[in-house]
Design an enzyme around this catalytic site. Sequence first.
Site, PDB file in Angstrom:
ATOM      1  N   HIS A 169      -8.281   1.127   1.978  1.00  0.00           N
ATOM      2  CA  HIS A 169      -8.035   1.003   3.421  1.00  0.00           C
ATOM      3  C   HIS A 169      -8.910   1.977   4.203  1.00  0.00           C
ATOM      4  O   HIS A 169      -8.427   2.824   4.961  1.00  0.00           O
ATOM      5  CB  HIS A 169      -6.560   1.251   3.739  1.00  0.00           C
ATOM      6  CG  HIS A 169      -6.100   0.515   4.973  1.00  0.00           C
ATOM      7  ND1 HIS A 169      -4.847  -0.060   5.083  1.00  0.00           N
ATOM      8  CD2 HIS A 169      -6.720   0.258   6.149  1.00  0.00           C
ATOM      9  CE1 HIS A 169      -4.728  -0.622   6.276  1.00  0.00           C
ATOM     10  NE2 HIS A 169      -5.852  -0.436   6.935  1.00  0.00           N
ATOM     11  N   GLU A 214       0.841  -1.196   0.000  1.00  0.00           N
ATOM     12  CA  GLU A 214       0.000   0.000   0.000  1.00  0.00           C
ATOM     13  C   GLU A 214       0.877   1.248   0.000  1.00  0.00           C
ATOM     14  O   GLU A 214       1.959   1.242   0.592  1.00  0.00           O
ATOM     15  CB  GLU A 214      -0.927  -0.003   1.227  1.00  0.00           C
ATOM     16  CG  GLU A 214      -1.939  -1.131   1.220  1.00  0.00           C
ATOM     17  CD  GLU A 214      -2.911  -1.059   2.397  1.00  0.00           C
ATOM     18  OE1 GLU A 214      -2.811  -0.095   3.199  1.00  0.00           O
ATOM     19  OE2 GLU A 214      -3.777  -1.938   2.512  1.00  0.00           O
TER      20      GLU A 214
END
Length: 526
Positions: A280, A262
């Site tokens: 997220h 990420e």
Amino acid sequence: MPKVLVSDKLSETAVRVFKERGVDVDYEPTLGKDKEKLLSVIGDYDGLAVRSATKAMAPVIEAGKKLKVIGRAGIGVDNIDIPAATAAGVVVMNTPYGNAITTAEHAIAMMFSMVRLIPQANASTHQGKWEKSAFMGTEVYGKTLGVIGCGNIGSIVADRAVGLKMRVVAYDPFLTEERAIKLGVEKADLDTLLSRADIVTVHTPLTDQTRNILSRNNLSKLKKGAFVINCARGGLLDEEALKDMLDEGHIAGAALDVFETEPATDHPLFGNPKVVATPHLGASTKEAQENVAIQIAEQMADYLVRGAVSNSLNSPSVTAEEAPRLKPFIALAEKLGAFAGQLTRTGLKKIEVIYEGDISELNLKPLTASAVAGVLKPMLSEVNIVNAPVIARERGVSIAETVRDDADAYDSIIRLKITSETQTRTVSGTLFGGAPRIVEIKGVDMEASFSPHMLYTTNEDKPGFIGALGRALGEAGMNIGTFNLGREDSGGGAIALVAVDEPISDDLLEKVRALPHVTQATALAF
């Protein structure tokens, strides 16, 4: 007056809380993204409050000469170098419960979005199309939801699913039958869960034991047409295997809020019509952000002003006066717990800590919490001595503390007794020259120091075992530091605890398990 830097975007309510509790504060919500500027100013602050953008790694901690505490508004602390903080005497805190409800709700929302094809239908409708027949969904009513990890967040997901009239099957090594009954779920092993679930959702921390828990092999055990949800941590799911099984039609759909790397700006699963993806967002609600901001401000202020430690990931909750005497016993309790925890594979029911001798006069609460944290940490990496008792209770694990004034052979001794669904295990230890030592395992007397890498075996007491084990380790190029033995009686059960210089590979562990007379072999890390 202590001074705190807020270097990420936190609710400004945190600023008010700091000031009300006697802490000066600078609110610089974009500073954490500027590494060089952060390094240049951090030396002026006693505390650093962050979310995920600020990387509080070793250089920052080293530059923070006055730094006493780092507070993470949230659960994950991947952006904080905890070993470096510990070495520098900096307390690291988080807020493990502030976003549990919002993360659980996001998982439920992702489930509905996935099975009812809501994002796809939304995009189509906005384009002026009216494709009712193209978006045939699936009901969740009466379906089986498999919950992997039934702790704080997983239990909330299970509760919501029960309310939706779903059948819930849960896998969690620390979930007891009593707790499962209270939640209204069926406890099962992982293979059973995978074979029965229509939808699987994972809610575990990322540890060595849980990494890739939804591996290619485990995903293949799902029934054809099952769905998969991951709103917990990237790395729990084999993303490449998921893509293949989506393409093959074995898995009907996936909902992902987290990814192994990420930010995930380019990913093989992006654009796949069977995948619902969010960036997220599990903790991204106004309520959750307000909660964690207030909690971290309260915790940091209490520590800086009064010396109170709560939700610490690297520091025991003890007073300044108690700390010097308790410190070595805390280390002993945690290591005994880690020893037992790494050997416990079935649901825990009870943890009993027995104190004998002079140690009984001390403040035992942090010692018991350290032992419980040690037991739980192999499966729950975010556990610490503050939240360990709470986490144990959430899973229906009872904790008992027994004190005996006299000790048989030592001035002070800690005995740890672990009761699981299949067995009772005991391990005892004391301090030699201030260093933790094991002095008994399962009723067998032995003396062994703790080492970073160890091999634990149980075996039949037969000639040739020691030589065979040493040969297996030698052939693997594994250097032995210490080799400690104990046995019940001649020809009965025996125990070996071997310290080695490097981690033991899975291949070597299988070779040891295949040796004659070996009944158990486990690699340990301390």
